[in-house]
Design an enzyme around this catalytic site. Structure first.
Site, short mmCIF file in Angstrom:
data_model
loop_
_atom_site.label_atom_id
_atom_site.label_comp_id
_atom_site.label_asym_id
_atom_site.label_seq_id
_atom_site.Cartn_x
_atom_site.Cartn_y
_atom_site.Cartn_z
N ARG A 16 23.28 15.08 -7.26
CA ARG A 16 25.00 14.60 -6.28
C ARG A 16 24.66 13.46 -7.17
O ARG A 16 23.69 12.71 -6.69
CB ARG A 16 24.44 15.00 -4.75
CG ARG A 16 25.92 14.29 -4.84
CD ARG A 16 25.87 14.72 -2.82
NE ARG A 16 27.33 14.54 -2.53
CZ ARG A 16 27.97 15.31 -1.41
NH1 ARG A 16 26.65 15.57 -0.09
NH2 ARG A 16 28.65 15.00 -0.29
N ARG A 33 33.84 5.60 10.12
CA ARG A 33 34.67 5.41 9.43
C ARG A 33 35.35 5.43 10.06
O ARG A 33 36.25 6.90 10.56
CB ARG A 33 34.76 5.90 7.19
CG ARG A 33 33.24 5.44 7.05
CD ARG A 33 33.02 6.35 5.84
NE ARG A 33 31.88 7.19 5.69
CZ ARG A 33 31.82 7.79 5.02
NH1 ARG A 33 33.15 8.41 3.73
NH2 ARG A 33 30.89 9.48 5.16
N HIS A 60 33.89 14.80 -1.96
CA HIS A 60 33.01 16.40 -0.83
C HIS A 60 33.31 17.53 -1.75
O HIS A 60 33.62 18.60 -1.22
CB HIS A 60 34.51 16.33 0.58
CG HIS A 60 33.50 15.99 1.77
ND1 HIS A 60 34.31 15.23 3.49
CD2 HIS A 60 32.73 15.13 1.96
CE1 HIS A 60 33.37 14.60 3.40
NE2 HIS A 60 32.10 13.75 2.60
N ASN A 113 19.13 14.10 -3.82
CA ASN A 113 20.38 14.03 -3.05
C ASN A 113 20.25 12.66 -2.61
O ASN A 113 19.31 12.53 -1.93
CB ASN A 113 21.16 14.37 -2.08
CG ASN A 113 22.39 13.86 -1.57
OD1 ASN A 113 22.72 12.47 -2.03
ND2 ASN A 113 23.01 14.62 -0.22
N GLY A 156 30.56 12.64 7.29
CA GLY A 156 31.49 12.69 6.54
C GLY A 156 32.69 13.46 6.83
O GLY A 156 32.36 14.01 7.41
N GLU A 179 26.42 22.44 -0.58
CA GLU A 179 26.25 22.27 -1.56
C GLU A 179 25.65 21.70 -3.00
O GLU A 179 25.28 21.10 -3.80
CB GLU A 179 27.06 20.41 -1.37
CG GLU A 179 27.92 20.11 -0.82
CD GLU A 179 27.66 18.55 0.73
OE1 GLU A 179 27.38 19.01 1.31
OE2 GLU A 179 28.99 17.91 0.34
P1 AMP Z 1 27.05 17.00 8.22
O1 AMP Z 1 26.58 15.00 7.60
O2 AMP Z 1 27.27 18.26 7.67
O3 AMP Z 1 25.15 17.53 8.39
O4 AMP Z 1 27.11 17.15 9.76
C1 AMP Z 1 26.47 15.44 10.69
C2 AMP Z 1 27.11 15.78 11.84
O5 AMP Z 1 27.60 17.08 12.07
C3 AMP Z 1 26.36 15.39 12.96
O6 AMP Z 1 26.65 14.11 12.76
C4 AMP Z 1 26.90 15.87 14.07
O7 AMP Z 1 27.74 14.62 14.63
C5 AMP Z 1 27.80 16.69 14.15
N1 AMP Z 1 27.18 18.36 14.37
C6 AMP Z 1 25.77 18.75 14.09
N2 AMP Z 1 25.55 19.77 15.02
C7 AMP Z 1 27.42 19.68 15.96
C8 AMP Z 1 27.01 20.61 17.34
N3 AMP Z 1 26.31 21.80 17.62
N4 AMP Z 1 28.03 20.09 18.16
C9 AMP Z 1 28.49 19.26 17.69
N5 AMP Z 1 28.79 18.92 16.47
C10 AMP Z 1 27.00 18.79 15.87
#
Ligand code: AMP
Length: 404
Positions: free
Chosen positions: A92, A240, A180, A8, A211, A378
């Site tokens: 990806r 965004r 997504h 990715n 995202g 993913e």
């Molecule tokens: P992803 O793009 O799915 O990896 O999600 C990343 C985002 O999830 C991070 O920028 C955080 O804003 C949010 N995140 C991860 N862990 C937590 C948590 N325990 N509580 C709130 N937000 C979280």
């Protein structure tokens, strides 16, 4: 043991995972890694599936100045130090355009077609294609598969696929693609194992990460998404804005004198939770903050999810289940609780204890709609697609194809 490499690639990082192919086509994750800080402060970090660290090392900037160099260093580390030589690579790729409704075995012709889509995703597509090109050049016999974020949404009907603009623009690719897709496909495949009846029904899935988008699933197929032509539309995200009146963009250009690329940077990097809070794009920081702007950003995020749930419920003509996934959706009980309250009109009642312990089913037994937390995967989806094309697809070997 045979392995599959999943790649990715973004603007300054290449994330990779290794999956071992076990009996009957089962896949077991072995390694997670990433080369980040490409061209700035390159660093290779990797761990085993159980979290044990395998590597954490910095490289001089000139050793890893671009994505092909990052691939070469990470590949060399896998090959020379771990003795892992994958038999295929799954990538990806953000955009499959109007035509790719499933993963595809990569050859030079496919690369040319995907290059033509760069205009549709200028910030992502070139980075996704860079490792593909360098592997094609250096390992021409290595099978590669492209897995698209758009493909899962190609089941949308014509109305959901259109904007109200002259048809010639739709014909040249200005459509509501949705993104997504690999995450939603994973959820659609996993739900029937969790709740067989729900899997056949009308489900809203909220992918809430850095995202964020939501998808309406009917019988496991995507019928509507909050994202459209680009990954800017729909829900507010880390940086965004989500849905925004195009008049705001015109204002930035005509009144603020911003160029197209300034507006692009602004919309991708300076808005969303970060712009609204003025504090951070990370939900954890906003939840921990007592600044009223952080509270406003969270309230806006939750409110827009509620509005978009209403839109998707209308597209589905009812809702049989709601699913949370991705970083915020999987980990923040507080945000899920707020969203649960926002969805009360749909008959949703969360169970506070199950929600706080991140259970799979977090709604109460008297909730009209069951609410689930399903961690997305993913990379596993990409590995599965790659293996399936390897086993069942047409020749996956571009060198062999040319020789034939
Ligand atoms: P992803 O793009 O799915 O990896 O999600 C990343 C985002 O999830 C991070 O920028 C955080 O804003 C949010 N995140 C991860 N862990 C937590 C948590 N325990 N509580 C709130 N937000 C979280």
């Amino acid at each position: 043991m045979d392995t599959i490499l999943v790649v990715n690639a973004g603007s300054s990082s290449v994330k990779f995972q290794i999956f071992a192919i076990e009996g009957e086509g089962r896949l077991r994750r072995q390694i997670k890694g990433q080369m980040d800080g490409i061209g700035r402060r390159p660093r290779l970090r990797a761990s085993a599936a159980n979290g044990d660290p395998l590597a954490d090392r910095a490289y001089p900037i000139e050793a890893v100045s671009d994505i092909p160099a990052a691939m070469a260093v990470a590949g060399g580390w896998l090959r020379d130090e771990l003795r892992i030589s994958p038999i295929a690579v799954g990538h990806r790729v953000v955009h499959g355009g109007p035509d790719y409704d499933r993963p595809v075995a990569i050859d030079h012709g496919v690369v040319s077609r995907l290059e033509r889509l760069i205009a549709l995703a200028p910030l992502h597509q070139p980075h996704n294609l860079a490792p593909i090109r360098s592997l094609l050049a250096n390992f021409p016999a290595l099978p590669q598969v492209a897995c698209f974020d758009t493909a899962f949404h190609r089941t949308h009907g014509a109305v959901a696929d259109h904007y109200a603009i002259p048809h010639r623009l739709h014909a040249e690719g200005v459509r509501r693609y949705g993104f997504h897709g690999l995450s939603y496909e994973y959820i659609a495949k996993t739900l029937p194992q969790i709740a067989p009846d729900v899997g056949k029904g009308r489900v809203i899935v909220a992918h809430l990460g850095s995202g964020a988008s939501m998808c309406a699933l009917k019988g496991g197929r995507s019928v509507e998404s909050t994202m459209g032509f680009t990954a800017l539309d729909g829900l507010p995200m880390g940086t965004r804005p989500g849905q925004i009146d195009p008049g705001v963009v015109l204002y930035l250009i005509s009144e603020k004198g911003m160029s197209a690329s300034n507006v692009q940077n602004f919309l991708y990097r300076d808005c969303g939770l970060k712009g609204l809070s003025g504090i951070s794009n990370d939900m954890r920081e906003l939840e921990a903050s007592d600044d009223p702007h952080a509270a406003l950003a969270i309230e806006y995020f939750v409110y827009r999810i509620g509005l978009n749930a209403g839109m998707l419920a209308a597209a589905l003509q009812g809702v049989d289940a709601f699913v949370f996934t991705a970083g915020i959706g999987e980990n923040s009980a507080g945000i899920r609780r707020h969203i649960g309250e926002q969805l009360a009109w749909l008959g949703v009642t969360l169970d506070p204890v199950e929600n706080s312990r991140h259970a799979q089913l977090i709604s109460r037994s008297d909730s009209l709609i069951p609410v689930y937390v399903v961690p997305t995967d993913e990379e596993l989806m990409i590995a599965q697609h790659t293996l399936s094309l390897l086993l069942n697809g047409p020749s996956l070997n571009p060198a062999r194809e040319r020789a034939a």
